[in-house]
Each structure stands twice: as structure tokens, then as C-alpha cells.
Write a protein that holds these residues in place. Structure first.
Motif, mmCIF file in Angstrom:
data_model
loop_
_atom_site.group_PDB
_atom_site.id
_atom_site.type_symbol
_atom_site.label_atom_id
_atom_site.label_comp_id
_atom_site.label_asym_id
_atom_site.label_seq_id
_atom_site.Cartn_x
_atom_site.Cartn_y
_atom_site.Cartn_z
ATOM 1 N N LYS A 25 -28.718 29.813 35.411
ATOM 2 C CA LYS A 25 -28.097 29.888 36.727
ATOM 3 C C LYS A 25 -29.022 29.214 37.741
ATOM 4 C CE LYS A 25 -25.470 34.138 35.888
ATOM 5 N NZ LYS A 25 -25.178 35.519 36.355
ATOM 6 N N PRO A 26 -29.040 27.886 37.710
ATOM 7 C CA PRO A 26 -30.044 27.146 38.495
ATOM 8 C C PRO A 26 -29.763 27.163 39.994
ATOM 9 C CG PRO A 26 -28.479 25.631 37.518
ATOM 10 C CD PRO A 26 -28.137 26.994 36.978
ATOM 11 N N GLU A 52 -13.767 15.749 45.432
ATOM 12 C CA GLU A 52 -13.985 17.124 45.002
ATOM 13 C C GLU A 52 -14.671 17.899 46.118
ATOM 14 O OE1 GLU A 52 -16.054 17.437 41.301
ATOM 15 O OE2 GLU A 52 -14.873 15.862 40.317
ATOM 16 N N LYS A 53 -14.661 19.206 46.007
ATOM 17 C CA LYS A 53 -15.366 20.041 46.961
ATOM 18 C C LYS A 53 -16.864 19.990 46.669
ATOM 19 C CE LYS A 53 -11.585 23.363 47.673
ATOM 20 N NZ LYS A 53 -11.190 24.793 47.582
ATOM 21 N N PRO A 54 -17.711 20.177 47.690
ATOM 22 C CA PRO A 54 -19.156 20.265 47.425
ATOM 23 C C PRO A 54 -19.461 21.358 46.414
ATOM 24 C CG PRO A 54 -18.740 20.055 49.776
ATOM 25 C CD PRO A 54 -17.394 20.272 49.123
ATOM 26 N N LYS A 55 -20.419 21.089 45.544
ATOM 27 C CA LYS A 55 -20.730 22.025 44.462
ATOM 28 C C LYS A 55 -22.179 22.484 44.520
ATOM 29 C CE LYS A 55 -17.473 19.782 41.286
ATOM 30 N NZ LYS A 55 -16.471 20.869 41.327
ATOM 31 N N THR A 56 -22.385 23.751 44.203
ATOM 32 C CA THR A 56 -23.733 24.268 43.986
ATOM 33 C C THR A 56 -24.181 23.811 42.606
ATOM 34 O OG1 THR A 56 -22.971 26.311 42.957
ATOM 35 C CG2 THR A 56 -23.176 26.302 45.373
ATOM 36 N N GLU A 106 -22.149 25.589 39.922
ATOM 37 C CA GLU A 106 -20.771 25.097 39.863
ATOM 38 C C GLU A 106 -20.708 23.727 39.210
ATOM 39 O OE1 GLU A 106 -19.031 27.287 43.907
ATOM 40 O OE2 GLU A 106 -19.914 25.279 44.012
ATOM 41 N N PHE A 107 -21.678 22.882 39.513
ATOM 42 C CA PHE A 107 -21.733 21.551 38.910
ATOM 43 C C PHE A 107 -21.960 21.658 37.404
ATOM 44 C CE2 PHE A 107 -24.452 17.506 38.447
ATOM 45 C CZ PHE A 107 -23.339 16.727 38.148
ATOM 46 N N MET A 108 -22.874 22.512 36.991
ATOM 47 C CA MET A 108 -23.205 22.657 35.577
ATOM 48 C C MET A 108 -22.022 23.208 34.781
ATOM 49 S SD MET A 108 -26.423 24.656 33.785
ATOM 50 C CE MET A 108 -25.818 26.319 34.118
#
Length: 339
Positions: A291-292, A314-318, A321-323
Motif C-alpha cells: 500500500k505505497p 482518467e481521474k487523478p490517482k494515488t 489506485e494506480f497500482m
């Protein structure tokens, strides 16, 4: 007290104009009369200086030609007489016939320590170059003078935090510019008479510190470069947050074309010293944990630690969320993901 024509658009222009309007309506120490001249409207509407002048009921005029002042103020039908022109982020080259219309002269507020960072993007370039000191300069605009090479009436310095965003520095240097402008106008004859010649006057193509207009293409993160350190890449990113942000190409799995991905936020100092992935090629992607809080992108000589990514459409990702969204796994080096 002076009759002042203010030529400006937005940003630092608005801060400086606000101070002049305040003086004209209350203190009246420097501004006897004021008129605001702005560039023509764009698709986004009127610029900030026009909106401010309209709101404060100040005399105003909009240039109709988006490219030049060639056809502006050809006659004196209005019989207007102005002492000084104050030029701040105006976008136009001021021709000699316009300069000669002002009885006391024309001055320009330039937010850099001239002769360093002449040009269209001095604030962004100051941050991109990692400067710890910036400032603003008031110069003469004289007939036949090279752009931003006029004699210096005043110059003030300001410290820059190594972690300051371009927006934070912009706010500070805008306030400083307004202060210096008001002081310069208050002591105008003295400042004009004692102005100093700039130490370096060269064509922009020969000036290594020239701050050219920043395009979207200029915002691409130089991942392949072997000249950039982790610190200089961070500076590159910090200087572009007001220009849409630094971006990279994201090679989405099974996609025909790469997508633009904006690096929304970075860590100042990515903790990569103990990771066994230091020899990966540029563009490699690495998630350090399940969970980076950040993910790493390899550059030519170092790593960039990103805490939020915005992929096109796309929506901005943490990082998490990206992983998970693209089914990447932690502790694996994925080569060729970015370029």
C-alpha cells in the motif's frame, strides 16, 4: 504625483495595479490620474487587470490587435496626456512612437534579478533552475533597446525556499514587485536619473539564462537525461506546477499509443538509497510496498517519487489506485512504463 498609464494583463500585473488604484483613491502620493490598457480578450475572456479596472471604475482601454500595437494610438483625438507608462506582463513590444508619447518615460516591472532570466517566463525559470534567491527589477524601456535590457532604476531581492512551489514564489515576488514599483514612482526623478546600465546585453539566442515562453512540450520531464539529478528534476517539476504540470508518456499495457500522464505531486527527497533497483533503465516503474504512499520512476541518473498521477482521460490517482487499477505488483521493477 504622476499621470500614469498602466499596461498589463494578469498575475503580477494585478498585484501592482491594485496598489496603484489604492494610492489613487486614498493616499494620492504618486498617482494623480490612472488609465489601464490591456491586451485584447481571449477565449477565456478579459484579463485580470481589465476586470479589476472595471470593478474599481478606473479608465480603461483594450487593445484590439492580438499581435501588435502597430495601429494603436495613432492619433491624439482624445487629447490625453500621460507622464509615465508602467508596463507589467503586457505581452506586447512597445514601439518607439508610443514610448515618445510619455513626458517622463516608460518603465517595466520584470520579476527577476536582471540581467538574469530576461524573457517571458522569469518566475518559472527561477524555480526550475533551483535558485535560492530571486527578486524583481524596475527598468527603463527606451527606444531601440533590446528586450529587458533597459537601465535599472531599482532592484530588490527575496529568499526562496528549496521546497517552494512556483505559486508560492509567484505570490511573494508579486507583492515585492508592487512594493518596489510604488517606491520607484514615489522617488521617480531620483531613480530615473541614477539608473544603472545592465552588465550584460546580448541577443536572446546568445543568453544562456534567457527565459523563453514555456510551451506544453517544454513541460515533458527529461527522464532520459543523464545531466539531471534528483534535486534538479524536482526543481524542473516545481517550476511547472502553474503551467499545467510536468508530464511523461505512460505506456499503458496493450495500448496502441502512449498517454500523457501529469505528475501532480512529488516527494522532495525520494527514499531510494536502500532499494535494490538502482541500475534500472530510465522509465522504469517501481512500487516499494503493498500500500505505497509513493511510486518511483527511474530517470537517467536518479529516481522521481510521485505521490499523485493524472493520466489523460482518467481521474487523478494515488499510488495505491494506480497500482491496483493497472494490476501492478509491489517490489517488481517494470521497465519501459514511462518515457
Amino acid at each position: 504625483r504622476h499621470r500614469i498609464m498602466f499596461m498589463g494583463s494578469s498575475g503580477i500585473s494585478e498585484t501592482c495595479l491594485s496598489r496603484l488604484i489604492t494610492d489613487m483613491k486614498s493616499d494620492k502620493k504618486i498617482c494623480k490620474d490612472l488609465k489601464v490598457v490591456t491586451p485584447c480578450k481571449t477565449r477565456q475572456g478579459a484579463c485580470g487587470a481589465w476586470s479589476m479596472a472595471e470593478r474599481e471604475e478606473v479608465k480603461r482601454e483594450e487593445i484590439t490587435d492580438p499581435r501588435s500595437l502597430k495601429n494603436w494610438w495613432r492619433t491624439d483625438e482624445t487629447n490625453e496626456k500621460w507622464d509615465i507608462a508602467v508596463v507589467v506582463s503586457f505581452r506586447y513590444f512597445i514601439p518607439n512612437r508610443i514610448i515618445k508619447k510619455f513626458s517622463k518615460g516608460v518603465i517595466n516591472v520584470h520579476p527577476s534579478l536582471l540581467p538574469k532570466y530576461r524573457g517571458s517566463s522569469p518566475v518559472q525559470t527561477t524555480i526550475q533552475k533551483g535558485e535560492t534567491e530571486g527578486g524583481t527589477t524596475i527598468i527603463k524601456i527606451s527606444p531601440s533597446e533590446t528586450m529587458d535590457c533597459g537601465d535599472i532604476l531599482d532592484q530588490r531581492r527575496i529568499n526562496i525556499s528549496p521546497e517552494a512551489s512556483v505559486e508560492e514564489y509567484y505570490k511573494d515576488v508579486s507583492s515585492l514587485s508592487a512594493d518596489v514599483l510604488v517606491d520607484c514612482l514615489d522617488k521617480f526623478e531620483e531613480k530615473w536619473g541614477s539608473a544603472s546600465v545592465q552588465t550584460r546585453k546580448v541577443p536572446k539566442d546568445d543568453d544562456p539564462t534567457f527565459a523563453s515562453l514555456i510551451t506544453r512540450a517544454d513541460c515533458k520531464m527529461p527522464l532520459q537525461s543523464t545531466e539531471h539529478t534528483c534535486e534538479s528534476l524536482n526543481n524542473f517539476w516545481r517550476g511547472l506546477t502553474s503551467s499545467g504540470g510536468a508530464w511523461v508518456y505512460f505506456h499503458k499495457p496493450n495500448a496502441r499509443e502512449p498517454l500523457r500522464a501529469t505528475l501532480v505531486s512529488l516527494l522532495y527527497a525520494p527514499p531510494v538509497a536502500d532499494l535494490p533497483i538502482l541500475n534500472c533503465p530510465p522509465g522504469t516503474l517501481f512500487f516499494p510496498s503493498r500500500k505505497p504512499k509513493y511510486f518511483l520512476i527511474k530517470s537517467g541518473t536518479s529516481w522521481v517519487a510521485c505521490t499523485k498521477l493524472h493520466i489523460s482521460c482518467e481521474k487523478p490517482k494515488t499510488p495505491t489506485e494506480f497500482m491496483t487499477g493497472y494490476r501492478f505488483k509491489h517490489s517488481i521493477a517494470y521497465e519501459g512504463v514511462f518515457s
